[in-house]
Scaffold this motif. Structure first.
Motif, PDB file in Angstrom:
ATOM      1  N   ASN A  11      -3.687   4.534   1.191  1.00 13.70           N
ATOM      2  CA  ASN A  11      -4.303   3.367   0.555  1.00 13.70           C
ATOM      3  C   ASN A  11      -4.065   2.210   1.064  1.00 13.70           C
ATOM      4  O   ASN A  11      -4.452   1.110   0.684  1.00 13.70           O
ATOM      5  CB  ASN A  11      -4.226   3.294  -0.965  1.00 13.70           C
ATOM      6  CG  ASN A  11      -4.745   4.505  -1.743  1.00 13.70           C
ATOM      7  OD1 ASN A  11      -5.879   4.725  -1.828  1.00 13.70           O
ATOM      8  ND2 ASN A  11      -3.984   5.782  -2.131  1.00 13.70           N
ATOM      9  N   GLU A  12      -3.040   2.175   2.032  1.00 10.52           N
ATOM     10  CA  GLU A  12      -2.485   0.934   2.840  1.00 10.52           C
ATOM     11  C   GLU A  12      -2.580   1.047   4.187  1.00 10.52           C
ATOM     12  O   GLU A  12      -1.520   1.208   4.874  1.00 10.52           O
ATOM     13  CB  GLU A  12      -1.286   0.489   2.058  1.00 10.52           C
ATOM     14  CG  GLU A  12      -1.083   0.424   0.757  1.00 10.52           C
ATOM     15  CD  GLU A  12       0.226  -0.113   0.152  1.00 10.52           C
ATOM     16  OE1 GLU A  12       0.971  -1.003   0.895  1.00 10.52           O
ATOM     17  OE2 GLU A  12       0.851   0.620  -0.909  1.00 10.52           O
ATOM     18  N   HIS A  35       5.733  -4.859   7.467  1.00 12.13           N
ATOM     19  CA  HIS A  35       4.300  -5.388   7.283  1.00 12.13           C
ATOM     20  C   HIS A  35       4.087  -6.409   8.458  1.00 12.13           C
ATOM     21  O   HIS A  35       5.045  -6.984   8.924  1.00 12.13           O
ATOM     22  CB  HIS A  35       4.333  -6.034   6.087  1.00 12.13           C
ATOM     23  CG  HIS A  35       4.559  -5.101   4.570  1.00 12.13           C
ATOM     24  ND1 HIS A  35       3.396  -4.518   4.150  1.00 12.13           N
ATOM     25  CD2 HIS A  35       5.753  -4.823   4.204  1.00 12.13           C
ATOM     26  CE1 HIS A  35       4.240  -3.820   3.108  1.00 12.13           C
ATOM     27  NE2 HIS A  35       5.346  -3.907   3.092  1.00 12.13           N
ATOM     28  N   SER A  36       2.922  -6.606   8.739  1.00 15.21           N
ATOM     29  CA  SER A  36       2.681  -7.630   9.875  1.00 15.21           C
ATOM     30  C   SER A  36       2.673  -8.680   9.446  1.00 15.21           C
ATOM     31  O   SER A  36       2.646 -10.001  10.043  1.00 15.21           O
ATOM     32  CB  SER A  36       1.397  -7.245  10.670  1.00 15.21           C
ATOM     33  OG  SER A  36       0.377  -7.205   9.416  1.00 15.21           O
ATOM     34  N   ASP A  37       2.459  -9.199   7.850  1.00 16.27           N
ATOM     35  CA  ASP A  37       2.223 -10.413   7.534  1.00 16.27           C
ATOM     36  C   ASP A  37       2.893 -10.396   6.052  1.00 16.27           C
ATOM     37  O   ASP A  37       2.598  -9.183   5.415  1.00 16.27           O
ATOM     38  CB  ASP A  37       0.942 -11.087   7.836  1.00 16.27           C
ATOM     39  CG  ASP A  37       0.085 -10.291   7.190  1.00 16.27           C
ATOM     40  OD1 ASP A  37      -0.095  -9.491   6.110  1.00 16.27           O
ATOM     41  OD2 ASP A  37      -1.079 -10.251   8.058  1.00 16.27           O
ATOM     42  N   LEU A  41       2.271  -7.262   2.557  1.00 13.83           N
ATOM     43  CA  LEU A  41       3.439  -6.869   1.653  1.00 13.83           C
ATOM     44  C   LEU A  41       2.718  -7.021   0.105  1.00 13.83           C
ATOM     45  O   LEU A  41       2.999  -6.548  -0.981  1.00 13.83           O
ATOM     46  CB  LEU A  41       4.753  -7.865   1.973  1.00 13.83           C
ATOM     47  CG  LEU A  41       6.052  -7.723   0.653  1.00 13.83           C
ATOM     48  CD1 LEU A  41       6.077  -6.403   0.609  1.00 13.83           C
ATOM     49  CD2 LEU A  41       7.013  -8.432   1.207  1.00 13.83           C
ATOM     50  N   GLU A  42       2.223  -8.415  -0.205  1.00 11.33           N
ATOM     51  CA  GLU A  42       1.627  -8.548  -1.272  1.00 11.33           C
ATOM     52  C   GLU A  42       0.635  -7.522  -1.687  1.00 11.33           C
ATOM     53  O   GLU A  42       0.661  -7.327  -3.097  1.00 11.33           O
ATOM     54  CB  GLU A  42       0.755  -9.955  -1.353  1.00 11.33           C
ATOM     55  CG  GLU A  42       0.492 -10.394  -2.727  1.00 11.33           C
ATOM     56  CD  GLU A  42      -0.173 -11.950  -2.637  1.00 11.33           C
ATOM     57  OE1 GLU A  42      -0.086 -12.284  -4.120  1.00 11.33           O
ATOM     58  OE2 GLU A  42      -0.290 -12.332  -1.822  1.00 11.33           O
ATOM     59  N   VAL A  45       2.615  -4.598  -3.037  1.00 14.42           N
ATOM     60  CA  VAL A  45       3.264  -4.750  -4.347  1.00 14.42           C
ATOM     61  C   VAL A  45       2.049  -4.586  -5.418  1.00 14.42           C
ATOM     62  O   VAL A  45       2.277  -3.941  -6.507  1.00 14.42           O
ATOM     63  CB  VAL A  45       3.693  -6.031  -4.652  1.00 14.42           C
ATOM     64  CG1 VAL A  45       4.142  -6.592  -5.797  1.00 14.42           C
ATOM     65  CG2 VAL A  45       5.051  -6.242  -3.614  1.00 14.42           C
ATOM     66  N   ASP A  46       0.898  -4.995  -5.094  1.00 14.95           N
ATOM     67  CA  ASP A  46      -0.069  -4.682  -6.101  1.00 14.95           C
ATOM     68  C   ASP A  46      -0.690  -3.444  -6.310  1.00 14.95           C
ATOM     69  O   ASP A  46      -0.829  -2.822  -7.258  1.00 14.95           O
ATOM     70  CB  ASP A  46      -1.453  -5.485  -5.609  1.00 14.95           C
ATOM     71  CG  ASP A  46      -1.180  -7.231  -5.954  1.00 14.95           C
ATOM     72  OD1 ASP A  46      -0.307  -7.691  -6.809  1.00 14.95           O
ATOM     73  OD2 ASP A  46      -1.809  -7.865  -5.225  1.00 14.95           O
ATOM     74  N   ALA A  47      -0.712  -2.783  -4.969  1.00 13.69           N
ATOM     75  CA  ALA A  47      -1.460  -1.471  -5.128  1.00 13.69           C
ATOM     76  C   ALA A  47      -0.402  -0.290  -5.299  1.00 13.69           C
ATOM     77  O   ALA A  47      -0.728   0.774  -6.182  1.00 13.69           O
ATOM     78  CB  ALA A  47      -1.788  -1.084  -3.727  1.00 13.69           C
ATOM     79  N   ALA A  48       0.856  -0.522  -4.874  1.00 13.30           N
ATOM     80  CA  ALA A  48       1.826   0.661  -5.014  1.00 13.30           C
ATOM     81  C   ALA A  48       2.836   0.386  -6.299  1.00 13.30           C
ATOM     82  O   ALA A  48       3.552   1.464  -6.727  1.00 13.30           O
ATOM     83  CB  ALA A  48       2.754   0.879  -3.922  1.00 13.30           C
ATOM     84  N   GLY A  49       3.003  -0.808  -6.815  1.00 14.47           N
ATOM     85  CA  GLY A  49       3.785  -1.147  -7.797  1.00 14.47           C
ATOM     86  C   GLY A  49       3.272  -0.130  -8.954  1.00 14.47           C
ATOM     87  O   GLY A  49       4.392   0.130  -9.641  1.00 14.47           O
TER      88      GLY A  49
END
Length: 105
Positions: A11-12, A35-37, A41-42, A45-49
């Protein structure tokens, strides 16, 4: 952790690396992701959190180390995560100098 790793991989697509390490005695787990930027990362945090929550109950988070500037909003979110799961220590490490030879394949 394999389920979380499979989820992140599926998914990422913009995450450069996501790896889970265990100490020899199994008492310590380290998760390293690149992460490239800050936006990727944000997104992580939203998807895997939410996927991490069931595992989070079994862990005591000691630290989050960020290499590079994630921005104030994301830094605050990381501090909240660290505080919820453990000691609350988030360290930012600014790049002094260096280079990358990252290839994707």
């Amino acid at each position: 952790m394999s389920g979380l790793t499979d989820f992140v991989e599926a998914n990422e697509s913009d995450i450069l690396s996501y790896e889970v390490y265990f100490s020899g005695d199994g008492d310590r787990m380290t998760v390293v992701h690149m992460h490239s930027d800050p936006a990727t990362l944000e997104y992580h945090v939203d998807a895997a959190g939410p996927k991490f929550s069931p595992v989070g109950e079994l862990l005591e988070l000691e630290a989050i180390d960020v290499y590079g500037d994630p921005g104030e909003d994301l830094l605050q979110r990381l501090r909240e995560k660290a505080s919820t799961l453990g000691t609350g220590r988030v360290s930012i490490h600014d790049l002094h100098e260096g280079f990358d030879r990252i290839t994707t394949g």
